[in-house]
Motif scaffolding. Sequence first.
Motif, PDB file in Angstrom:
ATOM      1  N   VAL A 123       0.842  -1.205   0.000  1.00  0.00           N
ATOM      2  CA  VAL A 123       0.000   0.000   0.000  1.00  0.00           C
ATOM      3  C   VAL A 123       0.874   1.251   0.000  1.00  0.00           C
ATOM      4  CG1 VAL A 123      -1.738   1.305   1.289  1.00  0.00           C
ATOM      5  CG2 VAL A 123      -1.901  -1.186   1.157  1.00  0.00           C
ATOM      6  N   GLU A 124       1.944   1.216   0.783  1.00  0.00           N
ATOM      7  CA  GLU A 124       2.840   2.387   0.848  1.00  0.00           C
ATOM      8  C   GLU A 124       3.556   2.613  -0.479  1.00  0.00           C
ATOM      9  OE1 GLU A 124       5.072   1.189   4.232  1.00  0.00           O
ATOM     10  OE2 GLU A 124       3.426   1.620   5.609  1.00  0.00           O
ATOM     11  N   GLN A 125       3.845   1.525  -1.205  1.00  0.00           N
ATOM     12  CA  GLN A 125       4.412   1.693  -2.562  1.00  0.00           C
ATOM     13  C   GLN A 125       3.450   2.457  -3.444  1.00  0.00           C
ATOM     14  OE1 GLN A 125       5.835  -1.609  -4.941  1.00  0.00           O
ATOM     15  NE2 GLN A 125       6.739  -2.566  -3.141  1.00  0.00           N
ATOM     16  N   LEU A 126       2.178   2.099  -3.375  1.00  0.00           N
ATOM     17  CA  LEU A 126       1.167   2.769  -4.207  1.00  0.00           C
ATOM     18  C   LEU A 126       0.994   4.229  -3.783  1.00  0.00           C
ATOM     19  CD1 LEU A 126      -1.449  -0.117  -4.341  1.00  0.00           C
ATOM     20  CD2 LEU A 126      -0.259   0.859  -6.308  1.00  0.00           C
ATOM     21  N   LEU A 127       1.065   4.477  -2.490  1.00  0.00           N
ATOM     22  CA  LEU A 127       0.905   5.840  -1.987  1.00  0.00           C
ATOM     23  C   LEU A 127       2.151   6.685  -2.240  1.00  0.00           C
ATOM     24  CD1 LEU A 127      -0.773   5.100   1.467  1.00  0.00           C
ATOM     25  CD2 LEU A 127      -1.816   6.395  -0.390  1.00  0.00           C
ATOM     26  N   GLY A 128       3.288   6.002  -2.436  1.00  0.00           N
ATOM     27  CA  GLY A 128       4.536   6.727  -2.639  1.00  0.00           C
ATOM     28  C   GLY A 128       5.029   7.406  -1.375  1.00  0.00           C
ATOM     29  N   ILE A 129       4.828   6.771  -0.239  1.00  0.00           N
ATOM     30  CA  ILE A 129       5.256   7.367   1.031  1.00  0.00           C
ATOM     31  C   ILE A 129       6.347   6.513   1.670  1.00  0.00           C
ATOM     32  CG2 ILE A 129       3.039   8.463   1.487  1.00  0.00           C
ATOM     33  CD1 ILE A 129       2.419   6.179   3.447  1.00  0.00           C
ATOM     34  N   GLU A 130       7.113   7.120   2.540  1.00  0.00           N
ATOM     35  CA  GLU A 130       8.116   6.395   3.311  1.00  0.00           C
ATOM     36  C   GLU A 130       7.820   6.616   4.779  1.00  0.00           C
ATOM     37  OE1 GLU A 130      12.973   6.099   3.877  1.00  0.00           O
ATOM     38  OE2 GLU A 130      12.107   7.218   2.212  1.00  0.00           O
ATOM     39  N   VAL A 131       7.716   5.532   5.512  1.00  0.00           N
ATOM     40  CA  VAL A 131       7.327   5.670   6.918  1.00  0.00           C
ATOM     41  C   VAL A 131       8.546   6.109   7.731  1.00  0.00           C
ATOM     42  CG1 VAL A 131       5.548   3.918   6.701  1.00  0.00           C
ATOM     43  CG2 VAL A 131       7.803   3.251   7.488  1.00  0.00           C
ATOM     44  N   PRO A 132       8.333   6.722   8.898  1.00  0.00           N
ATOM     45  CA  PRO A 132       9.457   7.191   9.723  1.00  0.00           C
ATOM     46  C   PRO A 132      10.385   6.045  10.134  1.00  0.00           C
ATOM     47  CG  PRO A 132       7.384   8.126  10.488  1.00  0.00           C
ATOM     48  CD  PRO A 132       7.030   7.103   9.468  1.00  0.00           C
ATOM     49  N   GLN A 133      11.622   6.394  10.405  1.00  0.00           N
ATOM     50  CA  GLN A 133      12.638   5.399  10.766  1.00  0.00           C
ATOM     51  C   GLN A 133      12.235   4.583  11.996  1.00  0.00           C
ATOM     52  OE1 GLN A 133      15.726   4.241   9.553  1.00  0.00           O
ATOM     53  NE2 GLN A 133      14.833   5.100   7.705  1.00  0.00           N
ATOM     54  N   ARG A 134      11.685   5.247  13.005  1.00  0.00           N
ATOM     55  CA  ARG A 134      11.327   4.508  14.221  1.00  0.00           C
ATOM     56  C   ARG A 134      10.278   3.435  13.903  1.00  0.00           C
ATOM     57  NH1 ARG A 134      11.923   4.652  19.642  1.00  0.00           N
ATOM     58  NH2 ARG A 134      10.184   4.051  20.984  1.00  0.00           N
ATOM     59  N   ALA A 135       9.331   3.790  13.036  1.00  0.00           N
ATOM     60  CA  ALA A 135       8.307   2.814  12.660  1.00  0.00           C
ATOM     61  C   ALA A 135       8.935   1.615  11.949  1.00  0.00           C
ATOM     62  CB  ALA A 135       7.260   3.476  11.764  1.00  0.00           C
ATOM     63  N   GLN A 136       9.935   1.890  11.109  1.00  0.00           N
ATOM     64  CA  GLN A 136      10.584   0.792  10.387  1.00  0.00           C
ATOM     65  C   GLN A 136      11.309  -0.153  11.352  1.00  0.00           C
ATOM     66  OE1 GLN A 136      12.749   1.678   6.828  1.00  0.00           O
ATOM     67  NE2 GLN A 136      11.620   3.562   6.431  1.00  0.00           N
ATOM     68  N   TRP A 137      11.998   0.427  12.341  1.00  0.00           N
ATOM     69  CA  TRP A 137      12.730  -0.414  13.298  1.00  0.00           C
ATOM     70  C   TRP A 137      11.761  -1.161  14.218  1.00  0.00           C
ATOM     71  CZ3 TRP A 137      17.772  -1.678  13.149  1.00  0.00           C
ATOM     72  CH2 TRP A 137      18.604  -0.934  12.326  1.00  0.00           C
ATOM     73  N   ILE A 138      10.646  -0.528  14.572  1.00  0.00           N
ATOM     74  CA  ILE A 138       9.648  -1.243  15.389  1.00  0.00           C
ATOM     75  C   ILE A 138       9.094  -2.428  14.603  1.00  0.00           C
ATOM     76  CG2 ILE A 138       7.357  -1.060  16.435  1.00  0.00           C
ATOM     77  CD1 ILE A 138       7.990   1.839  17.148  1.00  0.00           C
ATOM     78  N   ARG A 139       8.825  -2.211  13.310  1.00  0.00           N
ATOM     79  CA  ARG A 139       8.322  -3.309  12.476  1.00  0.00           C
ATOM     80  C   ARG A 139       9.311  -4.471  12.440  1.00  0.00           C
ATOM     81  NH1 ARG A 139       6.001  -0.345   6.985  1.00  0.00           N
ATOM     82  NH2 ARG A 139       4.029   0.391   7.841  1.00  0.00           N
ATOM     83  N   MET A 140      10.598  -4.146  12.249  1.00  0.00           N
ATOM     84  CA  MET A 140      11.614  -5.204  12.196  1.00  0.00           C
ATOM     85  C   MET A 140      11.709  -5.940  13.528  1.00  0.00           C
ATOM     86  SD  MET A 140      14.480  -2.987  10.174  1.00  0.00           S
ATOM     87  CE  MET A 140      15.847  -4.021  10.578  1.00  0.00           C
ATOM     88  N   LEU A 141      11.690  -5.179  14.617  1.00  0.00           N
ATOM     89  CA  LEU A 141      11.799  -5.781  15.946  1.00  0.00           C
ATOM     90  C   LEU A 141      10.665  -6.775  16.188  1.00  0.00           C
ATOM     91  CD1 LEU A 141      13.246  -5.497  18.862  1.00  0.00           C
ATOM     92  CD2 LEU A 141      11.269  -4.090  19.412  1.00  0.00           C
ATOM     93  N   LEU A 142       9.445  -6.337  15.901  1.00  0.00           N
ATOM     94  CA  LEU A 142       8.292  -7.195  16.161  1.00  0.00           C
ATOM     95  C   LEU A 142       8.289  -8.412  15.240  1.00  0.00           C
ATOM     96  CD1 LEU A 142       5.470  -4.548  16.730  1.00  0.00           C
ATOM     97  CD2 LEU A 142       6.814  -5.769  18.433  1.00  0.00           C
TER      98      LEU A 142
END
Length: 431
Positions: A123-142
């Motif tokens: 969905v984010e590819q279609l929206l053309g957005i990049e989520v904040p760094q903290r969100a990316q690391w939280i996603r990886m952690l979980l």
Amino acid sequence: MSATDLEALDSALQRLGEDGAVLRLSETEAEQQSGYQPPTAEGLGERMIMNMGPQHPSTHGVLRLVLELDGELITRSKPVIGYLHTGMEKTGEELSYLQGPTNVTRMDYASPLFTELAFSLAVEQLLGIEVPQRAQWIRMLLCEVNRLTSHMLFMATNGMDLGAVGMMLYGWREREELLRFLEMVTGLRMNHNFIRPGGVAADLPDGWQQELAEILEPLPDRLEEFDTLMTGQPIWRERLQGVGVITTEEALALGVTGPILRATGYAWDLRRDIPYLNYDQLDFDVLVGSYGDSFDRYAIRLNEMRESIRMITQMVDKMPAGDYRIQDKKVTPPPRARIDESMEALIHHFKIFTEGFKVPEGEAYAAVESPRGELGVYIVSDGSSKPHRMHVRAPSFVNLQSLPHLMKDSLLADTVAIISSVDPIMGEVDR
């Protein structure tokens, strides 16, 4: 890929088509012909057709296997799926992009965060957005904690399938502790709906580092105990070594990924080979086997847990401060506290949850390395607030194709060990 590699794959594909491992029998015929089969004019000797499942404790859900036996030897087989069909892909086309994670999280119920992640990335590819760094690391952690819970579940059920009942208890115990952490962060033990387009649902709670450290601290010793209990045990090895063998070329020809492919010696892991999020900033190894048998598949998962612990330790150190979701009113609901104070925030909250947000026309495919292999989500958008078409590349569905070839000419007693080593989750097969 070189021409030689392609020739090897073509050769493997031809061999798989000619090995006669798949039983070409409809489900109705399999039921009608169940039992003794006399010799045929075509030269087939005495055989037995046996239906295993769909409700059998060793098929890991509602999987049915039609087996053709020559004495104790499996000559041909056929996996039959569809007993858990939920229509989740079609349902996804009736839900808004904001509601999508609630749906897809139920596919692979042993590792739900991975499906949420693949959906959100598409969905984010279609929206053309990049989520904040903290969100990316939280996603990886979980996701890595979720990989641990999934592999722990495999250890428990694999042990139970092979008669190591103690292993079931130990695997379940460690999994419960890890699920406790996921519950602390997401509010639920499974089906989290926590990773969403734009980020994650909430920030990490106070004290998460301490809680996670206490859970991870005893795990290396526990994994050593698993090694002592199973890896070096002669009975365990005899039950798994040389059982359900597949080569790299055969696995690639069938589209098999994850621990089954890596067990053949082919080091393919999306986290390293097509990195997403921030996996390219982590130091970790892609583990491979040597023989492509059930033992290698077990050993790969056991050692991948060590790598996940190694990655989680790095993630804790690297976790940045900042937003846990993108600050874009078109995608992100207002903070809960603002709804009580602002009429504008209340209307914003109402509209985004009832109407969703519109996504530009186009198509996108996002794939992640789930505990079972490549998990991908393909979405076609027509510019509305719902996917025009959604398709999920579920690794369990693809990996099940290998079962007839893994089981050919194996003993009936090895069937359970082979099914267990594939580690299928039927929720993502029948979607």
